[in-house]
Design a protein around this motif. Structure first.
Motif, PDB file in Angstrom:
ATOM      1  N   LEU A 203      -5.957 -11.139  -0.051  1.00 16.26           N
ATOM      2  CA  LEU A 203      -5.463 -11.604   1.245  1.00 16.26           C
ATOM      3  C   LEU A 203      -5.476 -13.129   1.329  1.00 16.26           C
ATOM      4  O   LEU A 203      -4.611 -13.728   1.964  1.00 16.26           O
ATOM      5  N   LYS A 204      -6.439 -13.739   0.675  1.00 19.65           N
ATOM      6  CA  LYS A 204      -6.571 -15.199   0.750  1.00 19.65           C
ATOM      7  C   LYS A 204      -5.506 -15.925  -0.068  1.00 19.65           C
ATOM      8  O   LYS A 204      -4.936 -16.910   0.394  1.00 19.65           O
ATOM      9  N   ILE A 205      -5.221 -15.435  -1.277  1.00 20.33           N
ATOM     10  CA  ILE A 205      -4.410 -16.237  -2.194  1.00 20.33           C
ATOM     11  C   ILE A 205      -2.955 -15.797  -2.295  1.00 20.33           C
ATOM     12  O   ILE A 205      -2.100 -16.571  -2.715  1.00 20.33           O
ATOM     13  N   ALA A 206      -2.637 -14.551  -1.904  1.00 19.88           N
ATOM     14  CA  ALA A 206      -1.346 -13.967  -2.290  1.00 19.88           C
ATOM     15  C   ALA A 206      -0.205 -14.309  -1.342  1.00 19.88           C
ATOM     16  O   ALA A 206      -0.391 -14.381  -0.128  1.00 19.88           O
ATOM     17  N   ASP A 207       0.980 -14.495  -1.938  1.00 23.88           N
ATOM     18  CA  ASP A 207       2.224 -14.469  -1.165  1.00 23.88           C
ATOM     19  C   ASP A 207       2.653 -13.023  -0.935  1.00 23.88           C
ATOM     20  O   ASP A 207       3.195 -12.682   0.123  1.00 23.88           O
ATOM     21  N   GLN A 208       2.439 -12.195  -1.951  1.00 24.07           N
ATOM     22  CA  GLN A 208       2.769 -10.770  -1.887  1.00 24.07           C
ATOM     23  C   GLN A 208       1.611  -9.980  -2.483  1.00 24.07           C
ATOM     24  O   GLN A 208       0.996 -10.407  -3.465  1.00 24.07           O
ATOM     25  N   ILE A 209       1.328  -8.821  -1.906  1.00 23.03           N
ATOM     26  CA  ILE A 209       0.305  -7.924  -2.438  1.00 23.03           C
ATOM     27  C   ILE A 209       0.978  -6.637  -2.895  1.00 23.03           C
ATOM     28  O   ILE A 209       1.765  -6.044  -2.149  1.00 23.03           O
ATOM     29  N   VAL A 210       0.664  -6.223  -4.135  1.00 23.38           N
ATOM     30  CA  VAL A 210       1.147  -4.947  -4.673  1.00 23.38           C
ATOM     31  C   VAL A 210      -0.064  -4.028  -4.784  1.00 23.38           C
ATOM     32  O   VAL A 210      -0.941  -4.251  -5.617  1.00 23.38           O
ATOM     33  N   LEU A 211      -0.116  -3.039  -3.931  1.00 20.79           N
ATOM     34  CA  LEU A 211      -1.243  -2.104  -3.914  1.00 20.79           C
ATOM     35  C   LEU A 211      -0.869  -0.856  -4.716  1.00 20.79           C
ATOM     36  O   LEU A 211       0.122  -0.191  -4.406  1.00 20.79           O
ATOM     37  N   MET A 212      -1.672  -0.565  -5.755  1.00 14.85           N
ATOM     38  CA  MET A 212      -1.346   0.518  -6.675  1.00 14.85           C
ATOM     39  C   MET A 212      -2.356   1.665  -6.576  1.00 14.85           C
ATOM     40  O   MET A 212      -3.523   1.457  -6.249  1.00 14.85           O
ATOM     41  N   GLN A 213      -1.860   2.846  -6.877  1.00 10.60           N
ATOM     42  CA  GLN A 213      -2.707   4.048  -6.935  1.00 10.60           C
ATOM     43  C   GLN A 213      -2.116   4.992  -7.970  1.00 10.60           C
ATOM     44  O   GLN A 213      -0.907   5.249  -7.968  1.00 10.60           O
ATOM     45  N   ASN A 214      -2.958   5.471  -8.869  1.00  9.98           N
ATOM     46  CA  ASN A 214      -2.536   6.464  -9.865  1.00  9.98           C
ATOM     47  C   ASN A 214      -1.269   6.042 -10.619  1.00  9.98           C
ATOM     48  O   ASN A 214      -0.374   6.847 -10.863  1.00  9.98           O
ATOM     49  N   GLY A 215      -1.171   4.758 -10.960  1.00  4.59           N
ATOM     50  CA  GLY A 215      -0.085   4.303 -11.811  1.00  4.59           C
ATOM     51  C   GLY A 215       1.213   3.961 -11.126  1.00  4.59           C
ATOM     52  O   GLY A 215       2.199   3.639 -11.795  1.00  4.59           O
ATOM     53  N   HIS A 216       1.253   4.031  -9.807  1.00  7.86           N
ATOM     54  CA  HIS A 216       2.491   3.649  -9.118  1.00  7.86           C
ATOM     55  C   HIS A 216       2.182   2.777  -7.908  1.00  7.86           C
ATOM     56  O   HIS A 216       1.043   2.711  -7.446  1.00  7.86           O
ATOM     57  N   VAL A 217       3.221   2.104  -7.405  1.00  5.61           N
ATOM     58  CA  VAL A 217       3.058   1.198  -6.269  1.00  5.61           C
ATOM     59  C   VAL A 217       3.093   1.999  -4.971  1.00  5.61           C
ATOM     60  O   VAL A 217       4.040   2.736  -4.703  1.00  5.61           O
ATOM     61  N   VAL A 218       2.033   1.842  -4.183  1.00  5.26           N
ATOM     62  CA  VAL A 218       1.975   2.506  -2.878  1.00  5.26           C
ATOM     63  C   VAL A 218       2.604   1.621  -1.803  1.00  5.26           C
ATOM     64  O   VAL A 218       3.358   2.098  -0.961  1.00  5.26           O
ATOM     65  N   GLN A 219       2.296   0.341  -1.845  1.00  2.72           N
ATOM     66  CA  GLN A 219       2.876  -0.588  -0.870  1.00  2.72           C
ATOM     67  C   GLN A 219       2.959  -1.976  -1.483  1.00  2.72           C
ATOM     68  O   GLN A 219       2.026  -2.441  -2.143  1.00  2.72           O
ATOM     69  N   HIS A 220       4.098  -2.619  -1.267  1.00  3.58           N
ATOM     70  CA  HIS A 220       4.345  -3.975  -1.767  1.00  3.58           C
ATOM     71  C   HIS A 220       4.887  -4.787  -0.602  1.00  3.58           C
ATOM     72  O   HIS A 220       5.989  -4.541  -0.124  1.00  3.58           O
ATOM     73  N   ASP A 221       4.084  -5.761  -0.151  1.00  2.00           N
ATOM     74  CA  ASP A 221       4.518  -6.518   1.028  1.00  2.00           C
ATOM     75  C   ASP A 221       3.677  -7.781   1.147  1.00  2.00           C
ATOM     76  O   ASP A 221       2.728  -7.996   0.389  1.00  2.00           O
ATOM     77  N   HIS A 229       0.842  -3.029   9.185  1.00  2.00           N
ATOM     78  CA  HIS A 229       1.618  -1.792   9.034  1.00  2.00           C
ATOM     79  C   HIS A 229       1.290  -1.088   7.721  1.00  2.00           C
ATOM     80  O   HIS A 229       2.113  -1.037   6.807  1.00  2.00           O
ATOM     81  N   PRO A 230       0.066  -0.562   7.599  1.00  2.00           N
ATOM     82  CA  PRO A 230      -0.277   0.175   6.376  1.00  2.00           C
ATOM     83  C   PRO A 230       0.622   1.394   6.216  1.00  2.00           C
ATOM     84  O   PRO A 230       0.913   2.099   7.182  1.00  2.00           O
ATOM     85  N   LYS A 231       1.052   1.632   4.974  1.00  7.22           N
ATOM     86  CA  LYS A 231       2.008   2.708   4.735  1.00  7.22           C
ATOM     87  C   LYS A 231       1.406   4.082   4.918  1.00  7.22           C
ATOM     88  O   LYS A 231       2.061   5.006   5.395  1.00  7.22           O
ATOM     89  N   ASP A 232       0.142   4.250   4.516  1.00  9.29           N
ATOM     90  CA  ASP A 232      -0.477   5.573   4.611  1.00  9.29           C
ATOM     91  C   ASP A 232      -1.992   5.427   4.676  1.00  9.29           C
ATOM     92  O   ASP A 232      -2.538   4.324   4.720  1.00  9.29           O
ATOM     93  N   ASP A 233      -2.688   6.562   4.675  1.00 11.33           N
ATOM     94  CA  ASP A 233      -4.143   6.553   4.798  1.00 11.33           C
ATOM     95  C   ASP A 233      -4.820   5.894   3.604  1.00 11.33           C
ATOM     96  O   ASP A 233      -5.889   5.295   3.751  1.00 11.33           O
ATOM     97  N   PHE A 234      -4.225   6.021   2.417  1.00 13.69           N
ATOM     98  CA  PHE A 234      -4.816   5.374   1.249  1.00 13.69           C
ATOM     99  C   PHE A 234      -4.865   3.864   1.440  1.00 13.69           C
ATOM    100  O   PHE A 234      -5.883   3.222   1.170  1.00 13.69           O
ATOM    101  N   VAL A 235      -3.766   3.286   1.906  1.00 14.83           N
ATOM    102  CA  VAL A 235      -3.718   1.840   2.135  1.00 14.83           C
ATOM    103  C   VAL A 235      -4.750   1.455   3.190  1.00 14.83           C
ATOM    104  O   VAL A 235      -5.518   0.494   3.018  1.00 14.83           O
ATOM    105  N   ARG A 236      -4.788   2.220   4.260  1.00 17.37           N
ATOM    106  CA  ARG A 236      -5.731   1.930   5.338  1.00 17.37           C
ATOM    107  C   ARG A 236      -7.166   1.978   4.831  1.00 17.37           C
ATOM    108  O   ARG A 236      -7.983   1.099   5.127  1.00 17.37           O
ATOM    109  N   GLU A 237      -7.486   2.972   4.048  1.00 12.86           N
ATOM    110  CA  GLU A 237      -8.847   3.117   3.534  1.00 12.86           C
ATOM    111  C   GLU A 237      -9.184   2.029   2.525  1.00 12.86           C
ATOM    112  O   GLU A 237     -10.270   1.468   2.540  1.00 12.86           O
ATOM    113  N   PHE A 238      -8.218   1.703   1.645  1.00 15.03           N
ATOM    114  CA  PHE A 238      -8.497   0.711   0.620  1.00 15.03           C
ATOM    115  C   PHE A 238      -8.646  -0.685   1.218  1.00 15.03           C
ATOM    116  O   PHE A 238      -9.539  -1.447   0.851  1.00 15.03           O
ATOM    117  N   VAL A 239      -7.744  -1.026   2.112  1.00 19.17           N
ATOM    118  CA  VAL A 239      -7.810  -2.353   2.734  1.00 19.17           C
ATOM    119  C   VAL A 239      -9.036  -2.457   3.623  1.00 19.17           C
ATOM    120  O   VAL A 239      -9.655  -3.501   3.725  1.00 19.17           O
TER     121      VAL A 239
END
Length: 384
Positions: A203-221, A229-239
């Motif tokens: 959160l501090k350094i990034a212009d964009q964050i790519v959040l991954m789970q099980n080998g694929h991108v869950v949210q890129h923003d 605007h977390p995409k799903d519960d995984f994003v909410r829990e991880f963040v």
């Protein structure tokens, strides 16, 4: 903005395990992008496929428009900066020799690459006259990591890959290097792909964050959108639920206001000064016997009236200070606070009764709770 790195349907398989699954990802030139996710999500594997330290099982990766499969991997790596957690400085080489290694391999003349080494040491805030002839073991971990960053920049690459570069450092060194990286990026505008497991760092350094789970991108923003605007519960829990609460929960002033330090209108100016000192505030809110808001006495008003021994809070107070209602929108109130020299706003109900105060500190204390003592803006109702 042009694309610097692009993954097209990339898979990486080890035996029966698909570590990266049909990865499609575009990274724009000049951006600092963090890859983040739980252990085993494929973030480091994805990073290492960019410079072919790991070969994809299928799909294509393009760097500056070129399919990396068509580029000699050694040549590819020499044109991409690479910083790792273990730093990887050569212990038998001096600091300036470590930094100069890639330009030397690229047959840059000695005068140029030695000058470049000095410039880069200065860029990462290390004096070349003091550190250039030293060996890695003579530097602290944080200093070594700065040299690792300088070495990655030595050949002036367009792209830099950073694999959890600061995670082994102590918190203070880590914070300093994060700040240094932000400063460098503002100046150099490289394309940086940065793997981290730390959401605060991302959160501090990034212009964009790519959040991954099980080998694929869950949210890129952008960080703000992931928080809001977390995409799903995984994003909410991880963040982290706490971060979402900090960014999203507070809509009205009543949720961020604190209690006010007040004074009765008939109290003298010297009494006001003593009350301010005792309560560690620089302003008092004047209220009548029923608690209705009358005005504000601040340091400026005290200074103006102090020589008048008969002056009272009512005589000195400002009556035109802005107030807000408890259901006022926090974002609107923050805008007012930014232009309010006193840094606080009394909160009143429709009958003008004072019910609290919102300050810059009270908003910050709710968004990023502090430990220990509460702020000096006043935390309890007091009357004299």
């Amino acid at each position: 903005m042009t694309t610097a790195i692009e993954f097209r349907n990339v898979d990486k398989v080890y035996g029966d395990t698909r570590v990266v699954k049909q990865l499609n990802l575009s990274i724009q030139r000049g951006q600092l992008v963090t890859l983040i996710g739980p252990s085993g999500c494929g973030k480091t594997t994805s990073l290492k496929m960019i410079n072919r330290l790991i070969e994809p099982s299928s799909g294509s990766i393009f760097v500056s428009g070129n399919d990396t499969k068509a580029v000699d991997p050694v040549e590819l790596r020499r044109k991409i900066g690479y910083v790792i957690q273990q730093i990887g400085l050569f212990p038998h080489m001096t600091i300036e020799e470590n930094i100069s290694l890639v330009p030397k391999l690229l047959r840059v003349n000695k005068e140029q690459y030695m000058k470049r080494a000095d410039e880069l040491m200065e860029l990462v805030d290390l004096d070349p006259r003091m550190y250039g002839k030293r060996y890695p073991k003579q530097l602290s971990g944080g200093q070594q990591q700065r040299i690792g960053v300088a070495r990655a920049l030595a050949a002036d690459p367009d792209i830099i890959l950073m694999d959890e570069p600061f995670s082994a450092l102590d918190p203070i060194s880590r914070e300093q290097l994060q700040d240094e990286l932000i400063k460098l990026q503002e100046q150099l505008k490289k394309t940086i792909v940065f793997v981290t497991h730390d959401m605060d760092e991302a959160l501090k350094i990034a212009d964009q964050i790519v959040l991954m789970q099980n080998g694929h991108v869950v949210q890129h923003d952008v960080p703000e959108q992931i928080l809001r605007h977390p995409k799903d519960d995984f994003v909410r829990e991880f963040v982290g639920e706490k971060r979402f609460m900090q960014f999203n929960a507070f809509r009205h002033v009543e949720e961020v206001m604190t209690e006010a330090v007040t004074v009765r209108p008939g109290r003298g100016i010297a009494e006001c000064v003593q009350h301010m000192r005792r309560r560690h505030v620089n302003s008092l809110i004047v209220t009548d016997r029923e608690g209705r808001y009358l005005g504000v006495v601040g340091a400026e008003e005290v200074y103006e009236h102090y020589q008048n021994e008969s002056a009272t809070a009512e005589m000195a107070m400002r009556r035109d200070a802005p107030t807000v209602m408890p259901d006022s929108n926090v974002e609107e109130v923050l805008t007012i606070l930014q232009t309010n020299a006193k840094g606080f706003l009394p909160v009143v109900d429709r009958s003008e009764k004072l019910i609290g105060v919102v300050t810059r500190a009270s908003v910050l204390n709710v968004i990023t709770p502090l430990t220990g003592e509460e702020s000096d803006d006043g935390s309890t109702v007091a009357s004299i």
